[in-house]
Write a protein that holds these residues in place. Structure first.
Motif, short mmCIF file in Angstrom:
data_model
loop_
_atom_site.label_atom_id
_atom_site.label_comp_id
_atom_site.label_asym_id
_atom_site.label_seq_id
_atom_site.Cartn_x
_atom_site.Cartn_y
_atom_site.Cartn_z
N ARG A 29 29.70 42.63 34.81
CA ARG A 29 30.29 42.76 36.15
C ARG A 29 31.70 43.35 36.06
O ARG A 29 32.10 44.17 36.89
N LEU A 33 33.40 47.24 37.24
CA LEU A 33 34.59 47.38 38.08
C LEU A 33 35.67 48.25 37.43
O LEU A 33 36.34 49.03 38.12
N CYS A 74 43.35 45.73 45.70
CA CYS A 74 41.96 45.46 46.08
C CYS A 74 41.12 45.10 44.86
O CYS A 74 40.37 44.12 44.88
N LEU A 75 41.24 45.88 43.80
CA LEU A 75 40.48 45.59 42.59
C LEU A 75 41.01 44.34 41.90
O LEU A 75 40.23 43.52 41.38
N GLU A 78 39.63 41.33 43.49
CA GLU A 78 38.21 41.18 43.15
C GLU A 78 38.05 40.59 41.74
O GLU A 78 37.19 39.74 41.50
N ASN A 81 38.80 36.99 41.86
CA ASN A 81 37.77 36.25 42.59
C ASN A 81 36.80 35.57 41.63
O ASN A 81 36.13 34.60 41.99
N GLY A 177 37.83 36.53 51.77
CA GLY A 177 36.90 37.31 50.96
C GLY A 177 36.86 38.78 51.29
O GLY A 177 36.10 39.54 50.66
N GLN A 179 37.47 42.62 51.23
CA GLN A 179 37.79 43.47 50.09
C GLN A 179 39.17 44.11 50.20
O GLN A 179 39.85 44.29 49.19
N ALA A 186 44.25 43.19 50.46
CA ALA A 186 43.09 42.66 49.74
C ALA A 186 43.03 41.15 49.87
O ALA A 186 44.04 40.46 49.70
N ALA A 188 39.92 39.34 48.63
CA ALA A 188 38.71 38.86 47.96
C ALA A 188 38.90 37.47 47.36
O ALA A 188 37.96 36.67 47.28
N ASN A 189 40.12 37.15 46.92
CA ASN A 189 40.43 35.86 46.30
C ASN A 189 41.07 34.88 47.28
O ASN A 189 41.67 33.88 46.85
#
Length: 491
Positions: A29, A33, A74-75, A78, A81, A177, A179, A186, A188-189
């Protein structure tokens, strides 16, 4: 030295519910990314957030994202997360723990929000913070350097980005959450604790760029505008009951004297003692019909009525009586104007806390009318102090913590050089102020100049608060303040 991907996966397993059985899954995963090239490069980092940052640079090198900070955020969110439980699990753990220890439940959620990089601890540490003495006690100053300035490329990209109304704002529940994109942070977390305040469903989260200790936000789960009402007082007092050791306060609900987001009802809180809280009372009294509630005027540059008692409903009832009285109260002899036509100008900034077993509710009287002389607001920082602070005076500043713009970091250094006769190119809007400092301290030296400038900043912020105070601290102003108090009715 260890392999970057190996170390990051190990740290995820160490800080989450994943186990060694999930090792291959996690690797795949993450590779999807950040890209597969050089994922096994060596690293000396051992901290999770630092490893995440290295993976972001790897993703840029592998063409998985661009160079803009917003893209990296953003990344990065993620990636973090992976160590953040899903919302239902976070909420279950919070309330299960709360049943045994409210303090531990709060502490665990706070630590999760730091550990997963939702709270930007490293960025917050860049802020410049100091205290200065005043006639009202110490005043706290923060030059806010935590939020990075926008890259011109990011501004251009945001302008050309497709517009979206989802989420409606940065406080909406739909951020959990999310993105993120070039023009929306961001998330996501991001996790939100659900709770009920009366008949309404609310959320509890921390502020990513905290201004003070455990700076948190309580938000209505519906996108409804800010409104100060009897429900506000009830909810604030309920919050300080539910969250021991926290204060809770609301920005007012009018422009000029309100906060930056008036479109979504929310409160702020945290584990912080502000200068206003420890300010003494100038005078004490009891309002008619409320012998069980101690009231008084706080010795503070803004106009504050403090209520104190054991029973929350009684404080709520009295606070609403005062709010309604203030809403329609005018006194032209001291420039207090409740309405212009049908446009209201009066509201309050309320702050709740528990202290020594009793509930306290501070009501800061606000007036947002403008005049020809003061087009920015009669009770807004006046032009001669806007070189330090020209933004609205919201909840946090009201309590004695200045949140000053990042431009001041370099500008104050220029002022210091000017005072030492080393520099003559500082911003023109600081010149009168700097000349006044120079006249007051003709013997300023390299050893004393920084402290002298900081003290001057603090004194200027006191003036900012005095400008925002509807009743001035002179005899005329305090007599007028008591006329309003007496109009409500005191024993």
């Amino acid at each position: 030295m260890t392999a970057l991907l190996d170390t990051f996966v190990s740290k995820i397993i160490e800080n989450s519910s994943y186990t060694e059985l999930d090792d291959i899954y996690l690797r795949n995963r993450i590779l999807a990314l950040v890209g597969e090239d050089n994922a096994q490069q060596e690293t000396s980092q051992t901290e999770l957030i630092a490893l995440k940052d290295e993976l972001l640079e790897l993703a840029v090198a592998n063409g998985k994202l661009g160079e803009l900070a917003e893209e990296k955020d953003c990344l990065g969110a993620e990636l973090m997360n992976f160590i953040t439980p899903i919302p239902s699990q976070v909420n279950k753990e919070f309330w299960d723990t709360y049943a045994k220890s409210p303090q531990k439940a709060i502490s665990d959620f706070y630590n999760l929000s730091k550990r997963n990089d939702y709270i930007k601890v490293a960025a917050i540490a860049k802020n410049i913070a100091f205290s200065t003495p005043s006639d009202y006690g110490n005043i706290d100053i923060t030059i806010n350097l935590s939020k990075p300035e926008k890259d011109p490329k990011a501004i251009a990209a945001a302008r050309s980005a497709k517009s979206s109304s989802y989420p409606k704002c940065q406080l909406c529940l739909e951020n959990e959450g999310y993105q993120g994109r070039i023009n929306h942070p961001a998330r996501a977390n991001h996790r939100i604790i659900r709770l009920n305040l009366g008949d309404e469903k609310w959320g509890f989260q921390y502020s990513p760029y905290a201004y003070f200790n455990e700076h948190c936000i309580f938000l209505n789960t519906e996108h409804v505008p800010m409104v100060i009402s009897q429900d506000t007082f009830r909810q604030l007092l309920d919050i300080v009951d539910i969250f021991p050791g926290y204060f809770a306060g609301s920005n007012s609900d009018l422009p000029i004297v309100g906060g930056s987001i008036l479109t979504h009802n929310h409160y702020q809180g945290g584990r912080q003692i502000f200068p206003m809280e420890i300010a003494e009372l100038d005078r004490e009294f009891h309002f008619k019909g409320f012998p069980d509630v101690t009231a008084g005027i706080v010795k503070w540059p803004m106009s504050v009525i403090r209520l104190r008692g054991a029973a929350k409903p009684r404080l709520v009832e009295l606070a609403e009586i005062i709010r309604l009285a203030w809403r329609s109260y005018s006194d032209v002899s001291v420039g207090i104007v409740a309405f212009t036509g049908d446009t209201p100008h009066h509201t309050v900034t309320p702050i709740a806390r528990r202290r020594d077993g009793l509930f306290e509710l501070d009501l800061v009287l606000r007036d947002n009318h403008t005049s020809e002389k003061y087009p920015d607001g009669v009770y807004h920082p006046h032009a001669d102090v806007q070189h330090i602070k020209k933004e609205n005076i919201g909840l946090i500043e009201v309590m004695g913590l200045a949140i000053l713009p990042p431009r001041l970091k370099d500008e104050l250094e220029e002022v210091e050089k000017y005072l030492l006769n080393q520099y003559n190119e500082m911003a023109d809007y600081h010149r009168d102020w700097a000349d006044a400092i120079k006249a007051k301290y003709p013997d300023v030296s390299a050893e004393t100049v920084s402290e002298i400038v900081r003290q001057a900043v603090g004194q200027t912020f006191v003036r900012v608060l005095e400008d925002a105070g509807v009743y001035k601290r002179d005899a005329k102003g305090q007599a007028a303040f008591m006329r309003f108090v007496e109009s409500v009715g005191i024993e």
